[in-house]
Design an enzyme around this catalytic site. Structure first.
Site, PDB file in Angstrom:
ATOM      1  N   LYS A 195       0.827  -1.207   0.000  1.00 30.76           N
ATOM      2  CA  LYS A 195       0.000   0.000   0.000  1.00 30.76           C
ATOM      3  C   LYS A 195       0.872   1.274   0.000  1.00 30.76           C
ATOM      4  O   LYS A 195       2.073   1.202   0.244  1.00 30.76           O
ATOM      5  CB  LYS A 195      -0.964  -0.001   1.202  1.00 30.76           C
ATOM      6  CG  LYS A 195      -1.787  -1.277   1.307  1.00 30.76           C
ATOM      7  CD  LYS A 195      -2.741  -1.479   0.129  1.00 30.76           C
ATOM      8  CE  LYS A 195      -3.177  -2.914  -0.094  1.00 30.76           C
ATOM      9  NZ  LYS A 195      -4.179  -3.437   0.804  1.00 30.76           N
TER      10      LYS A 195
HETATM   11  C1  LIG Z   1      -5.085  -4.569   1.149  1.00 34.43           C
HETATM   12  C2  LIG Z   1      -6.557  -4.498   1.169  1.00 34.43           C
HETATM   13  C3  LIG Z   1      -7.328  -4.875   2.282  1.00 34.43           C
HETATM   14  C4  LIG Z   1      -6.778  -5.637   3.452  1.00 34.43           C
HETATM   15  O1  LIG Z   1      -5.722  -5.109   4.071  1.00 34.43           O
HETATM   16  P1  LIG Z   1      -4.585  -6.021   4.759  1.00 34.43           P
HETATM   17  O2  LIG Z   1      -3.863  -5.030   5.593  1.00 34.43           O
HETATM   18  O3  LIG Z   1      -3.775  -6.613   3.677  1.00 34.43           O
HETATM   19  O4  LIG Z   1      -5.280  -7.051   5.594  1.00 34.43           O
HETATM   20  C5  LIG Z   1      -8.680  -4.629   2.258  1.00 34.43           C
HETATM   21  N1  LIG Z   1      -9.267  -4.087   1.187  1.00 34.43           N
HETATM   22  C6  LIG Z   1      -8.575  -3.761   0.083  1.00 34.43           C
HETATM   23  C7  LIG Z   1      -9.301  -3.154  -1.065  1.00 34.43           C
HETATM   24  C8  LIG Z   1      -7.200  -3.976   0.030  1.00 34.43           C
HETATM   25  O5  LIG Z   1      -6.522  -3.674  -1.071  1.00 34.43           O
END
Ligand SMILES: *Cc1c(COP(=O)(O)O)cnc(C)c1O
Length: 426
Positions: A195
């Site tokens: 992210k």
């Molecule tokens: C990455 C992601 C999540 C979950 O996050 P994590 O920290 O990886 O558990 C939820 N929704 C979307 C759209 C994502 O891209």
């Protein structure tokens, strides 16, 4: 003689891709502080500082840091009282966590389609899916577009539904001047390593309701009250560590500048790529006042490319840029995603009716399916921090492939004619 690099021609050249994540002395200092303090977790000073500053960044009164962006969604639904017998509407084009969180509170994820020009959840599809059991909507601000929050909040109002914004892709986006995560009842963020702000792992919840914030703190801390005192309810452990919070404090300082740079470059790249007839940017609503990007998504028009599939174009583009381009397909829609198999898990066998209701294959998602199979191409956010010469090189490479697209078409035809006799033998 071949001109395209994928057929042995001279490549346009490699991109100088900035290392990711970007970090410096401050990250090292803050982590060293944590190590030497001996205070490594459980509502430490770094976690509290980050909760306050990220909530401020999102324009909400309260913020709760948690272990990741999957449990954040689950806790948001729990805090809103959603559970067995309830339905939650989620887009079919998203990472599986959005729907998995609904299963984790024993409610039914109802998959609906996305808009063809933004790939975010389609408000008309939401309205068509509302039943007497619907309790909430989880719009996802997907890749590089904010979901239509005006239409979604109107529907939420009309049908008395909660809205949990999944902001995992878009820390810092704003709709009519309001940061994402501050518009619905709760906002959910991820700091997982892919992210745009990350600490390896991590998650966050934003809200303007003190009641919800207190409840979320309790849910995160094994049911203790919001000030880490006596237990007031049943829950588990969903805490973040001080190491994660330390990194995030430093990373947050870099986010706004990076977001602005990514948006400038995204707009420029969209303009350059859409000079080709076969590449179109997504629609950008005038209500978007700040756009942050997990990916820049463009739409590939196969017809304008003489029927060449997008995968062949993407492979040719990667070859022109000597393997340095970071581009990929969108998520496989959840009605057929290998990552979303709710009926592979015994804990989901709550009843025959539930087992039938969570079958993903019962949902039709033609727009999501077309995006995945034919149309959408994602450029990673790291491609939005390229310098000017490299941005030009990327656009030049796309232009070159378009000019020599007959090579790709002929290669595809040769492959087809070579396959045909084989399939007769089999
Ligand atoms: C990455 C992601 C999540 C979950 O996050 P994590 O920290 O990886 O558990 C939820 N929704 C979307 C759209 C994502 O891209």
């Amino acid at each position: 003689m071949s001109k395209l690099a994928i057929h042995g021609g001279a490549a346009v050249g490699a991109l100088n891709v900035p290392a990711w994540p970007i970090f410096g002395k401050r990250e090292l200092e803050l982590v060293a502080d944590v190590v030497s303090s001996g205070n490594w977790g459980f509502l430490g000073p770094k976690e509290q500082e980050f909760e306050a500053s990220f909530a401020r960044f999102c324009g909400t009164g309260y913020g709760v840091a948690v272990a990741n962006g999957t449990v954040s969604l689950k806790l948001a639904l729990e805090a809103l009282g959603i559970g067995p017998g309830d339905e939650v509407i989620v887009p079919g084009l998203t990472w599986q966590a959005t729907a998995t969180a609904v299963l984790d509170v024993n409610a039914v994820p109802v998959l609906v389609d996305v808009e063809p020009d933004t790939y975010t959840i389609d408000p008309r599809a939401i309205e068509a899916a509302v039943t007497t059991r619907t309790r909430a909507i989880i719009p996802v601000h997907l890749y590089g577009r904010i979901a239509d929050m005006d239409a979604i909040m109107r529907l939420a109002d009309r049908y008395r539904l909660h809205v949990v914004e999944d902001c995992a892709h878009q820390h810092g986006s704003e709709w009519k001047g309001r940061p994402v995560g501050s518009i619905g009842s709760v906002g959910s963020f991820s700091f997982q390593s892919s992210k745009i702000i990350n600490a390896g792992e991590g998650g966050f919840l934003t809200t303007n309701s003190q009641g919800l914030a207190d409840l979320l703190q309790s849910l995160k801390m094994c049911g203790r009250d919001a000030r880490a005192g006596a237990p007031v309810m049943h829950s588990g452990n969903y805490r973040m560590t001080e190491f994660q919070a330390a990194i995030l404090i430093a990373q947050l300082d870099r986010l706004e500048t990076q977001n602005a740079e990514r948006d400038r470059n995204a707009l420029e790249l969209e303009r350059a790529l859409s000079e080709l007839p076969g590449l179109r940017p997504l629609y950008r609503s005038p209500n978007i006042t700040k756009q942050s990007y997990y990916c820049l998504t463009v739409r590939y028009d196969r017809e304008a490319w003489d029927g060449i599939p997008k995968e062949a174009f993407m492979a040719a583009l990667v070859a022109e840029l000597e393997g340095t381009l970071n581009c990929s397909n969108v998520y496989e829609p959840l009605n057929a995603s290998p990552f979303y198999n709710p009926r592979n898990k015994n804990t989901h066998k709550l009843s025959d009716a539930y087992w039938r209701a969570i079958d993903p294959s019962r949902f039709e998602l033609p727009v999501s399916e077309r995006a995945f199979a034919e149309e959408a191409i994602n450029f990673s956010h790291t491609m939005l921090l390229l310098g000017a010469a490299d941005r030009r090189r990327l656009a030049d490479a796309a232009n070159k492939i378009f000019e020599h697209r007959h090579e790709l078409r002929e290669a595809a035809q040769t492959r087809r004619s070579q396959r045909e006799p084989l399939s007769e033998v089999v």
